[in-house]
Every structure is written in C-alpha cells, then in structure tokens.
Design a protein around this motif. Structure first.
Motif, PDB file in Angstrom:
ATOM      1  N   LYS A 126      33.920  37.298  25.337  1.00 34.68           N
ATOM      2  CA  LYS A 126      34.296  37.304  23.924  1.00 34.68           C
ATOM      3  C   LYS A 126      35.743  37.709  23.711  1.00 34.68           C
ATOM      4  CE  LYS A 126      29.958  38.892  22.064  1.00 34.68           C
ATOM      5  NZ  LYS A 126      29.417  40.154  21.554  1.00 34.68           N
ATOM      6  N   THR A 127      36.226  38.636  24.542  1.00 33.32           N
ATOM      7  CA  THR A 127      37.535  39.223  24.257  1.00 33.32           C
ATOM      8  C   THR A 127      38.661  38.669  25.130  1.00 33.32           C
ATOM      9  OG1 THR A 127      36.985  41.071  25.702  1.00 33.32           O
ATOM     10  CG2 THR A 127      36.633  41.398  23.349  1.00 33.32           C
ATOM     11  N   MET A 128      38.325  37.921  26.165  1.00 33.54           N
ATOM     12  CA  MET A 128      39.375  37.348  27.005  1.00 33.54           C
ATOM     13  C   MET A 128      39.291  35.823  26.975  1.00 33.54           C
ATOM     14  SD  MET A 128      39.656  39.765  30.372  1.00 33.54           S
ATOM     15  CE  MET A 128      38.395  41.010  30.352  1.00 33.54           C
ATOM     16  N   SER A 129      40.444  35.193  27.025  1.00 33.20           N
ATOM     17  CA  SER A 129      40.441  33.729  27.008  1.00 33.20           C
ATOM     18  C   SER A 129      40.081  33.194  28.394  1.00 33.20           C
ATOM     19  CB  SER A 129      41.814  33.210  26.603  1.00 33.20           C
ATOM     20  OG  SER A 129      42.751  33.487  27.620  1.00 33.20           O
ATOM     21  N   GLU A 130      39.691  31.941  28.413  1.00 37.99           N
ATOM     22  CA  GLU A 130      39.356  31.280  29.667  1.00 37.99           C
ATOM     23  C   GLU A 130      40.533  31.378  30.642  1.00 37.99           C
ATOM     24  OE1 GLU A 130      36.740  29.522  32.128  1.00 37.99           O
ATOM     25  OE2 GLU A 130      36.317  30.292  30.128  1.00 37.99           O
ATOM     26  N   ARG A 131      41.716  31.217  30.084  1.00 34.32           N
ATOM     27  CA  ARG A 131      42.919  31.259  30.889  1.00 34.32           C
ATOM     28  C   ARG A 131      43.163  32.639  31.510  1.00 34.32           C
ATOM     29  NH1 ARG A 131      49.134  29.513  30.012  1.00 34.32           N
ATOM     30  NH2 ARG A 131      49.670  30.647  31.914  1.00 34.32           N
ATOM     31  N   GLU A 132      42.972  33.677  30.712  1.00 33.86           N
ATOM     32  CA  GLU A 132      43.107  35.044  31.233  1.00 33.86           C
ATOM     33  C   GLU A 132      42.102  35.296  32.353  1.00 33.86           C
ATOM     34  OE1 GLU A 132      43.759  38.554  28.242  1.00 33.86           O
ATOM     35  OE2 GLU A 132      42.987  36.832  27.123  1.00 33.86           O
ATOM     36  N   LEU A 133      40.885  34.829  32.143  1.00 30.11           N
ATOM     37  CA  LEU A 133      39.836  35.030  33.146  1.00 30.11           C
ATOM     38  C   LEU A 133      40.151  34.280  34.441  1.00 30.11           C
ATOM     39  CD1 LEU A 133      36.658  34.945  30.875  1.00 30.11           C
ATOM     40  CD2 LEU A 133      37.552  36.926  32.090  1.00 30.11           C
ATOM     41  N   GLU A 134      40.767  33.113  34.291  1.00 31.38           N
ATOM     42  CA  GLU A 134      41.182  32.354  35.476  1.00 31.38           C
ATOM     43  C   GLU A 134      42.267  33.112  36.244  1.00 31.38           C
ATOM     44  OE1 GLU A 134      40.321  29.426  36.958  1.00 31.38           O
ATOM     45  OE2 GLU A 134      38.668  29.130  35.561  1.00 31.38           O
ATOM     46  N   GLU A 135      43.233  33.631  35.504  1.00 31.92           N
ATOM     47  CA  GLU A 135      44.337  34.365  36.140  1.00 31.92           C
ATOM     48  C   GLU A 135      43.847  35.622  36.845  1.00 31.92           C
ATOM     49  OE1 GLU A 135      47.901  32.905  33.127  1.00 31.92           O
ATOM     50  OE2 GLU A 135      47.310  35.012  33.140  1.00 31.92           O
ATOM     51  N   LEU A 136      42.944  36.328  36.174  1.00 28.36           N
ATOM     52  CA  LEU A 136      42.358  37.518  36.800  1.00 28.36           C
ATOM     53  C   LEU A 136      41.599  37.144  38.068  1.00 28.36           C
ATOM     54  CD1 LEU A 136      40.668  39.678  34.013  1.00 28.36           C
ATOM     55  CD2 LEU A 136      42.611  40.332  35.442  1.00 28.36           C
ATOM     56  N   GLY A 137      40.913  36.030  37.996  1.00 26.89           N
ATOM     57  CA  GLY A 137      40.163  35.541  39.150  1.00 26.89           C
ATOM     58  C   GLY A 137      41.068  35.255  40.336  1.00 26.89           C
ATOM     59  N   GLU A 138      42.194  34.618  40.052  1.00 22.09           N
ATOM     60  CA  GLU A 138      43.168  34.320  41.122  1.00 22.09           C
ATOM     61  C   GLU A 138      43.649  35.616  41.778  1.00 22.09           C
ATOM     62  OE1 GLU A 138      44.166  31.161  41.914  1.00 22.09           O
ATOM     63  OE2 GLU A 138      42.790  30.426  40.372  1.00 22.09           O
ATOM     64  N   LYS A 139      43.994  36.571  40.924  1.00 24.48           N
ATOM     65  CA  LYS A 139      44.494  37.851  41.417  1.00 24.48           C
ATOM     66  C   LYS A 139      43.455  38.555  42.281  1.00 24.48           C
ATOM     67  CE  LYS A 139      47.288  39.809  37.874  1.00 24.48           C
ATOM     68  NZ  LYS A 139      47.395  40.852  36.853  1.00 24.48           N
ATOM     69  N   MET A 140      42.232  38.550  41.795  1.00 24.25           N
ATOM     70  CA  MET A 140      41.173  39.241  42.531  1.00 24.25           C
ATOM     71  C   MET A 140      40.874  38.556  43.854  1.00 24.25           C
ATOM     72  SD  MET A 140      38.392  40.814  39.945  1.00 24.25           S
ATOM     73  CE  MET A 140      38.095  39.407  38.949  1.00 24.25           C
ATOM     74  N   GLN A 141      40.928  37.231  43.829  1.00 28.51           N
ATOM     75  CA  GLN A 141      40.651  36.496  45.050  1.00 28.51           C
ATOM     76  C   GLN A 141      41.690  36.815  46.135  1.00 28.51           C
ATOM     77  OE1 GLN A 141      40.094  32.325  44.315  1.00 28.51           O
ATOM     78  NE2 GLN A 141      38.291  32.327  45.620  1.00 28.51           N
ATOM     79  N   ALA A 142      42.958  36.878  45.714  1.00 28.38           N
ATOM     80  CA  ALA A 142      44.028  37.197  46.662  1.00 28.38           C
ATOM     81  C   ALA A 142      43.872  38.609  47.202  1.00 28.38           C
ATOM     82  CB  ALA A 142      45.387  37.042  45.971  1.00 28.38           C
ATOM     83  N   ARG A 143      43.568  39.542  46.297  1.00 31.31           N
ATOM     84  CA  ARG A 143      43.394  40.934  46.715  1.00 31.31           C
ATOM     85  C   ARG A 143      42.187  41.073  47.632  1.00 31.31           C
ATOM     86  NH1 ARG A 143      45.199  45.212  48.491  1.00 31.31           N
ATOM     87  NH2 ARG A 143      44.669  47.201  47.568  1.00 31.31           N
ATOM     88  N   LYS A 144      41.155  40.342  47.325  1.00 30.98           N
ATOM     89  CA  LYS A 144      39.941  40.400  48.122  1.00 30.98           C
ATOM     90  C   LYS A 144      40.198  39.955  49.561  1.00 30.98           C
ATOM     91  CE  LYS A 144      35.244  38.834  48.384  1.00 30.98           C
ATOM     92  NZ  LYS A 144      34.173  37.980  47.900  1.00 30.98           N
ATOM     93  N   LYS A 145      40.957  38.891  49.667  1.00 31.31           N
ATOM     94  CA  LYS A 145      41.296  38.354  50.973  1.00 31.31           C
ATOM     95  C   LYS A 145      42.020  39.394  51.829  1.00 31.31           C
ATOM     96  CE  LYS A 145      42.883  33.943  52.608  1.00 31.31           C
ATOM     97  NZ  LYS A 145      43.836  32.855  52.354  1.00 31.31           N
ATOM     98  N   GLU A 146      42.955  40.045  51.174  1.00 30.97           N
ATOM     99  CA  GLU A 146      43.738  41.094  51.816  1.00 30.97           C
ATOM    100  C   GLU A 146      42.822  42.230  52.305  1.00 30.97           C
ATOM    101  OE1 GLU A 146      47.668  41.424  49.323  1.00 30.97           O
ATOM    102  OE2 GLU A 146      46.583  43.339  49.289  1.00 30.97           O
ATOM    103  N   LEU A 147      41.954  42.686  51.412  1.00 29.51           N
ATOM    104  CA  LEU A 147      41.102  43.833  51.722  1.00 29.51           C
ATOM    105  C   LEU A 147      40.043  43.492  52.770  1.00 29.51           C
ATOM    106  CD1 LEU A 147      40.566  45.142  48.084  1.00 29.51           C
ATOM    107  CD2 LEU A 147      41.867  46.305  49.872  1.00 29.51           C
ATOM    108  N   MET A 148      39.551  42.267  52.734  1.00 35.96           N
ATOM    109  CA  MET A 148      38.542  41.854  53.700  1.00 35.96           C
ATOM    110  C   MET A 148      39.124  41.847  55.113  1.00 35.96           C
ATOM    111  SD  MET A 148      35.489  41.428  52.990  1.00 35.96           S
ATOM    112  CE  MET A 148      34.132  40.908  52.012  1.00 35.96           C
ATOM    113  N   ALA A 149      40.404  41.516  55.197  1.00 37.15           N
ATOM    114  CA  ALA A 149      41.056  41.454  56.503  1.00 37.15           C
ATOM    115  C   ALA A 149      41.447  42.837  57.028  1.00 37.15           C
ATOM    116  CB  ALA A 149      42.280  40.558  56.420  1.00 37.15           C
ATOM    117  N   ALA A 150      41.509  43.812  56.130  1.00 34.38           N
ATOM    118  CA  ALA A 150      41.986  45.155  56.521  1.00 34.38           C
ATOM    119  C   ALA A 150      40.967  45.897  57.393  1.00 34.38           C
ATOM    120  CB  ALA A 150      42.297  45.981  55.281  1.00 34.38           C
TER     121      ALA A 150
END
Ligand SMILES: [Fe+2]
Ligand SMILES: [Fe+2]
Length: 150
Positions: A126-150
């Motif tokens: 309700k409070t975030m746009s589709e675009r914001e959610l996509e951007e957050l998703g990209e960020k989280m995916q990149a961070r996740k990759k980093e942390l999974m490899a650590a």
C-alpha cells in the motif's frame, strides 16, 4: 525482482528446510546438524537483508502507526537468533530434546514469516510503489549474494 517476492521465496525455502528438520528422528545424527547449518545460514542472511534494507524502508514508508510491526519483527528475529537457535545447536542430535527444540524453532519462524506475509507485506504494497519495491529487491538480491558467499 520485487522485494516482497524475494523475501517470500526465502520464507518458503526455510519452511521447507524446517519441515525436513522436524521430520528427522534421533537416528539422523548427521543429517540434523547439516540441515541445521543450512537453516542457520539462510536465516542469518535473510534476517540481515531485512534489517539492513527492507525494514528501514518499510518503517520510513509506512509511518508511525506501523511502528509496532517493525519493532515486533525485530524482537522475533532476536528470539530466534539469540535464544532458540543457540539452544538447538547445543542439543544432542541423537536425543529427543533436539526434537522438541526443533519444533519450537519451526513454530516461531513460521509465526514470524506468516505475520510478515499477512500484515507487513500487504502494508508495504500500500505504501510503496512497484518501482520502489523493485529497487529494494535489486539491492537485497545483491546484498544477499555477498552475504551468502561470506
Ligand atoms: Fe523477518
Ligand atoms: Fe522474513
């Protein structure tokens, strides 16, 4: 990828691992610690991307009236990471105590994931746009990759 889809995918993966864990018996002395290590890693990474990226964005977008959700979610993460998981790791995988503690871990995580999916995510939609959610998703995916490899 949409942030909420990414988080839901993580939840389903952990749900599946927890299901496997509680279906083991005292004879699964080797399989239990293996599954537990997988669950711990998944949880650590998931909790971290939520706390670093998703929760702050949620708090900012959803305002004061949804603060309670934000704080409760943090406390549940803490209960899992500081209390229930360490206890389970100390239990003998060949004993019945392990089964009891595994069940408590499963219930707590399932409760937490359900609240996120049924309360927090709809509010975020309700409070975030589709675009914001996509951007957050990209960020989280990149961070996740980093942390999974650590
Ligand atoms: Fe969470
Ligand atoms: Fe989550």
């Amino acid at each position: 990828m949409n942030a909420l889809d990414l988080l839901k995918e993580d939840h389903d993966k952990v749900r599946d691992l927890l299901e496997q864990l509680v279906n083991t018996t005292e004879r699964a002395e080797k399989k239990r610690p293996d599954l537990l290590a997988k669950i711990e890693k998944e949880m650590q990474v998931h909790t971290q991307i939520e706390e670093e990226i998703f929760y702050p964005a949620f708090k900012k977008a959803s305002g004061k009236q949804n603060d309670k959700m934000y704080y409760e979610a943090h406390e549940e993460h803490r209960a899992v990471e500081d209390l229930v998981l360490p206890d389970l790791k100390q239990a003998d995988p060949g004993g019945t105590q392990f089964s009891g503690r595994a069940k408590v871990l499963k219930e707590l995580i399932e409760h937490h994931a359900e609240e996120e999916e049924e309360e927090m995510f709809p509010q975020a939609r309700k409070t975030m746009s589709e675009r914001e959610l996509e951007e957050l998703g990209e960020k989280m995916q990149a961070r996740k990759k980093e942390l999974m490899a650590a």
